[in-house]
Design a protein around this motif. Structure first.
Motif, PDB file in Angstrom:
ATOM      1  N   SER A 248      50.371  19.873 -15.882  1.00 59.88           N
ATOM      2  CA  SER A 248      51.063  18.566 -16.172  1.00 59.88           C
ATOM      3  C   SER A 248      50.031  17.595 -15.079  1.00 59.88           C
ATOM      4  N   GLY A 249      49.954  17.854 -14.021  1.00 55.88           N
ATOM      5  CA  GLY A 249      48.925  16.909 -13.285  1.00 55.88           C
ATOM      6  C   GLY A 249      47.589  16.884 -13.847  1.00 55.88           C
ATOM      7  N   LEU A 250      47.025  18.031 -14.362  1.00 50.33           N
ATOM      8  CA  LEU A 250      45.910  17.679 -14.792  1.00 50.33           C
ATOM      9  C   LEU A 250      45.856  16.993 -16.247  1.00 50.33           C
ATOM     10  N   VAL A 251      46.763  17.210 -16.913  1.00 49.58           N
ATOM     11  CA  VAL A 251      46.874  16.431 -18.168  1.00 49.58           C
ATOM     12  C   VAL A 251      47.103  14.808 -17.969  1.00 49.58           C
ATOM     13  N   ARG A 252      47.763  14.687 -17.030  1.00 50.21           N
ATOM     14  CA  ARG A 252      48.003  13.329 -16.474  1.00 50.21           C
ATOM     15  C   ARG A 252      46.681  12.478 -16.132  1.00 50.21           C
ATOM     16  N   LYS A 253      45.920  13.399 -15.358  1.00 43.64           N
ATOM     17  CA  LYS A 253      44.608  12.789 -14.842  1.00 43.64           C
ATOM     18  C   LYS A 253      43.565  12.700 -15.850  1.00 43.64           C
ATOM     19  N   GLY A 254      43.909  13.707 -16.949  1.00 42.37           N
ATOM     20  CA  GLY A 254      43.016  13.544 -18.085  1.00 42.37           C
ATOM     21  C   GLY A 254      43.261  12.098 -18.851  1.00 42.37           C
ATOM     22  N   LYS A 255      44.407  11.665 -18.793  1.00 42.78           N
ATOM     23  CA  LYS A 255      44.729  10.636 -19.600  1.00 42.78           C
ATOM     24  C   LYS A 255      44.645   9.358 -18.767  1.00 42.78           C
ATOM     25  N   GLU A 256      44.374   9.464 -17.365  1.00 43.65           N
ATOM     26  CA  GLU A 256      44.013   8.287 -16.504  1.00 43.65           C
ATOM     27  C   GLU A 256      42.519   8.360 -16.623  1.00 43.65           C
ATOM     28  N   MET A 257      42.072   9.483 -16.854  1.00 41.97           N
ATOM     29  CA  MET A 257      40.295   9.391 -16.896  1.00 41.97           C
ATOM     30  C   MET A 257      39.908   8.875 -18.322  1.00 41.97           C
ATOM     31  N   ALA A 258      40.712   9.018 -19.361  1.00 41.20           N
ATOM     32  CA  ALA A 258      40.443   8.391 -20.686  1.00 41.20           C
ATOM     33  C   ALA A 258      40.461   6.702 -20.406  1.00 41.20           C
ATOM     34  N   ASN A 259      41.727   6.407 -19.710  1.00 42.21           N
ATOM     35  CA  ASN A 259      41.663   4.967 -19.489  1.00 42.21           C
ATOM     36  C   ASN A 259      40.525   4.398 -18.492  1.00 42.21           C
ATOM     37  N   GLY A 260      40.261   5.265 -17.515  1.00 38.43           N
ATOM     38  CA  GLY A 260      39.130   4.645 -16.708  1.00 38.43           C
ATOM     39  C   GLY A 260      37.930   4.760 -17.465  1.00 38.43           C
ATOM     40  N   LEU A 261      37.565   5.505 -18.345  1.00 34.13           N
ATOM     41  CA  LEU A 261      36.277   5.546 -19.198  1.00 34.13           C
ATOM     42  C   LEU A 261      36.303   4.240 -20.078  1.00 34.13           C
ATOM     43  N   PHE A 262      37.370   4.002 -20.583  1.00 29.12           N
ATOM     44  CA  PHE A 262      37.613   2.630 -21.593  1.00 29.12           C
ATOM     45  C   PHE A 262      37.283   1.442 -20.634  1.00 29.12           C
ATOM     46  N   GLU A 263      37.830   1.361 -19.498  1.00 31.87           N
ATOM     47  CA  GLU A 263      37.527   0.188 -18.579  1.00 31.87           C
ATOM     48  C   GLU A 263      36.046   0.246 -18.094  1.00 31.87           C
ATOM     49  N   PHE A 264      35.599   1.285 -18.013  1.00 34.88           N
ATOM     50  CA  PHE A 264      34.033   1.637 -17.666  1.00 34.88           C
ATOM     51  C   PHE A 264      33.164   1.043 -18.748  1.00 34.88           C
ATOM     52  N   GLY A 265      33.397   1.394 -19.701  1.00 35.61           N
ATOM     53  CA  GLY A 265      32.677   0.926 -21.133  1.00 35.61           C
ATOM     54  C   GLY A 265      32.937  -0.645 -21.197  1.00 35.61           C
ATOM     55  N   LEU A 266      34.027  -1.115 -20.914  1.00 35.91           N
ATOM     56  CA  LEU A 266      33.887  -2.524 -21.408  1.00 35.91           C
ATOM     57  C   LEU A 266      33.263  -3.366 -20.200  1.00 35.91           C
ATOM     58  N   ALA A 267      33.315  -2.738 -18.870  1.00 31.33           N
ATOM     59  CA  ALA A 267      32.382  -3.424 -17.905  1.00 31.33           C
ATOM     60  C   ALA A 267      30.837  -3.628 -18.235  1.00 31.33           C
ATOM     61  N   PHE A 268      30.463  -2.192 -18.786  1.00 25.87           N
ATOM     62  CA  PHE A 268      29.094  -2.143 -18.953  1.00 25.87           C
ATOM     63  C   PHE A 268      28.705  -2.983 -20.283  1.00 25.87           C
ATOM     64  N   ASN A 269      29.663  -3.027 -21.206  1.00 20.77           N
ATOM     65  CA  ASN A 269      29.455  -3.731 -22.220  1.00 20.77           C
ATOM     66  C   ASN A 269      29.070  -5.419 -22.149  1.00 20.77           C
ATOM     67  N   LEU A 270      30.025  -6.043 -21.287  1.00 16.86           N
ATOM     68  CA  LEU A 270      29.869  -7.349 -20.584  1.00 16.86           C
ATOM     69  C   LEU A 270      28.712  -7.428 -19.839  1.00 16.86           C
ATOM     70  N   LEU A 271      28.236  -6.466 -19.118  1.00 18.25           N
ATOM     71  CA  LEU A 271      26.901  -6.578 -18.214  1.00 18.25           C
ATOM     72  C   LEU A 271      25.836  -6.514 -19.165  1.00 18.25           C
ATOM     73  N   GLY A 272      25.686  -5.728 -20.327  1.00 19.63           N
ATOM     74  CA  GLY A 272      24.673  -5.684 -21.184  1.00 19.63           C
ATOM     75  C   GLY A 272      24.618  -6.828 -21.913  1.00 19.63           C
ATOM     76  N   GLN A 273      25.659  -7.702 -22.351  1.00 14.19           N
ATOM     77  CA  GLN A 273      25.647  -8.927 -22.821  1.00 14.19           C
ATOM     78  C   GLN A 273      24.826  -9.991 -22.244  1.00 14.19           C
ATOM     79  N   SER A 274      25.036  -9.890 -21.065  1.00  9.35           N
ATOM     80  CA  SER A 274      24.125 -10.725 -19.993  1.00  9.35           C
ATOM     81  C   SER A 274      22.925 -10.488 -19.796  1.00  9.35           C
ATOM     82  N   GLU A 275      22.394  -9.516 -20.442  1.00 10.81           N
ATOM     83  CA  GLU A 275      21.094  -9.419 -20.308  1.00 10.81           C
ATOM     84  C   GLU A 275      20.462  -9.274 -21.770  1.00 10.81           C
ATOM     85  N   ALA A 276      19.283 -10.045 -21.943  1.00 10.44           N
ATOM     86  CA  ALA A 276      18.552 -10.336 -23.350  1.00 10.44           C
ATOM     87  C   ALA A 276      17.576  -9.432 -23.421  1.00 10.44           C
ATOM     88  N   ASP A 277      17.265  -8.349 -22.694  1.00  7.72           N
ATOM     89  CA  ASP A 277      16.049  -7.712 -23.105  1.00  7.72           C
ATOM     90  C   ASP A 277      16.397  -6.166 -23.458  1.00  7.72           C
TER      91      ASP A 277
END
Length: 554
Positions: A248-277
């Motif tokens: 159960s702990g592994l499943v819970r951590k897997g769901k937390e990792m999914a949420n973390g990857l979502f936040e991680f991707g959002l942060a890099f999308n915003l960072l990439g939009q600030s660069e025009a190259d």
């Protein structure tokens, strides 16, 4: 993510919960529980389910083999308790737990429907339960007959009315509730089959409690074997609970990792939009990749819960059923010990009665009572022996099935992890070439892509490096640095990591910086010689200037 409702976990992805490997109970897939309907009777509100029995290899003309009835959860609970009484010592499959709140939540109703269907199918293929009278009554009796059976206080089942309900089921279960069988034959012992008055039942309970407290229980040759079984079951229960907690702990951590990857991707999308190259585009690709991995991780967690966590929880419930079967044997042992003590007590009373003159009539009545006590003791002995043998058969079957189930569950979990990591590696691998094409110069400026061609306006002459530095012949331009196009190299266009000045793009800050002369760029500071090696700066930013080391050295 999974939903917690009243302490019960509801699968967030029903499709993933149903996508499981074939189970042994699938052999009884002709029994279905469907069409949950909510009913309201004043303040009483409940959900009914349609239970259909459609045996395979039967045509539509043999209507006796088919049945369709409406049952509610309390009816399933009655069947579960009845099976515990009818076939004491059998490992009755677990029933879904009661739900005090949220009983009418659609997700909960659907989850309970699947669990009730699985319970019936398990009972139908159970070697000790498939021919029980209560199961046939549950599956085929009409409402009136079934309610009479539920309200009956006697252990003997109510014979169903002649309304086409006596059809055979599976291996001929329908004939098990026909008349002509005494209660003792139906329930494995005559003593437990007859209905007793409340007063006698209370006396029996008091006598059994007294025997239990005194610890004076009858001995049997199998006592050591059952003690070993109890130790095995207790240890297995402890270890399985530990494994289930970690899963159960592994499943819970897997769901937390999914949420973390979502936040991680959002942060890099915003960072990439600030660069025009090209770097900004690569960073956006990284954000999109993290989003894909987030979805993949969420689906993987649902599959882990359905294919690994849930089977472990079900095994723990089955272990609890084994404990109940062992407890039923203990109850039969207690009953048999109480009967033996009662026989011994009546023998002592009869001996005293016979020693007194004029007590012949009472002695005769006591002899009759002693004879009944001896008959009850013999029936209790047979019942205890039958239950003991049933428990041994059930424990042996439980060990075989649990071993095979655990093996398949672990193999399925390993394959699931291998498949998940392969997909993850493929997604990450597709991102590497996109980042490798981005090259930087010593000043941490993006100089383009490796496979790119030189852009228009690039100066590739032998004596022009594009930054005012001395040429090959040692001459220097000697002119102050001015705003020149970005550096060009043989490998492709040199692109600055910050946004370039483009008059077509409305940017107030860039327009202001372009129209305002930079004193650090247009003239030399007093007392400081002009740096001919100074690179052309981007007016859109004020970067740190790097000074060449003096020619004389230190």
């Amino acid at each position: 993510m999974e939903t917690m409702l009243g302490g019960s976990r509801l699968p967030s992805n029903p499709q993933a919960a149903m996508a499981r490997r074939p189970r042994p109970e699938d052999a009884a897939n002709h029994i279905t529980v469907s069409d949950p309907v909510q009913h309201s009777e004043g303040v009483n509100k409940y959900t009914s389910y349609r239970v259909d029995v459609r045996p395979p290899n039967s045509d539509l003309t043999t209507t006796q083999a088919f049945s369709a009835v409406l049952r509610r959860y309390s009816d399933f609970l009655w069947l579960y308790e009845k099976l515990q009484t009818e076939r004491a010592g059998a490992i009755v499959p677990p029933l879904p737990e009661k739900q005090p709140v949220g009983r009418f939540n659609p997700a909960f109703v659907e989850a309970r429907r699947r669990e009730l269907e699985r319970f019936l199918r398990r009972v139908a293929i159970h070697p000790e339960l498939q021919d029980s009278a209560s199961l046939d009554t549950f599956l085929r009796a009409d409402d009136i007959t079934f309610q009479a059976a539920k309200n009956s206080k006697a252990d003997a089942p109510v014979v169903m009315q002649q309304s086409g309900m006596m059809g055979a089921f599976g291996g001929g279960m329908g004939g098990s509730i026909m008349g002509g069988m005494n209660p003792g034959q139906q329930y494995g012992g005559g003593m437990m089959g007859a209905a007793r008055p409340k007063k006698e039942g209370f006396k029996r309970w008091f006598a059994e409690t007294k025997t239990s407290i005194s610890g004076d229980l009858v001995k049997s040759p199998d006592d050591e074997l059952f003690e070993e079984i109890q130790r095995y079951v207790h240890g297995l229960d402890t270890q399985m609970k530990n494994v289930s907690t970690q899963a159960s702990g592994l499943v819970r951590k897997g769901k937390e990792m999914a949420n973390g990857l979502f936040e991680f991707g959002l942060a890099f999308n915003l960072l990439g939009q600030s660069e025009a190259d090209a770097l900004g585009e690569a960073l956006c690709k990284l954000g999109e990749t993290a989003d894909q991995l987030s979805v993949l991780s969420a689906e993987h967690s649902d599959q882990e819960a359905a294919q690994f966590e849930d089977p472990l929880v079900d095994m723990i419930k089955m272990i609890h059923s084994v404990k109940l079967a062992l407890h039923k044997r203990h109850e039969k042992r207690l009953t048999y010990s109480t009967c033996l003590q009662e026989v011994e007590s009546k023998n002592n009373q009869l001996a005293k009665m016979r020693s007194q003159i004029g007590m012949e009539a009472k002695a005769y009545g006591l002899e009759m009572s002693l004879r009944r006590a001896q008959e009850n003791a013999e029936a209790a002995r047979d019942d205890f022996a039958a239950v003991s043998q049933r428990v041994l058969r059930e424990v042996d079957r439980f060990k075989r099935e649990t071993t095979d189930e655990m093996r398949l569950t672990v193999l399925e979990y390993i394959r699931l992890q291998v498949e998940y990591n392969k997909k993850m590696e493929q997604i990450w691998g597709n991102l590497i070439p996109q980042l490798e094409r981005v090259q930087l110069d010593p000043n941490a400026n993006v100089v383009g892509q490796v496979a790119g061609a030189p852009g228009p306006g690039s100066t590739n002459g032998p004596n022009n490096t594009g930054n005012g530095a001395p040429g090959v012949d040692g001459s220097s331009s000697g002119s102050p640095p001015t705003a020149t196009p970005p550096q060009m190299s043989a490998s492709g266009p040199q692109i600055h990591s910050q946004p370039m000045i483009d008059n077509a793009v409305p940017n107030p800050q860039q327009a202001y910086m372009q129209s305002t002369p930079n004193p650090f760029m247009s003239q030399s500071m007093s007392g400081v010689p002009t740096q001919p090696q100074m690179q052309a700066q981007d007016p859109g930013m004020l970067s740190v200037q790097y000074r060449d080391a003096p020619s004389g050295g230190f």
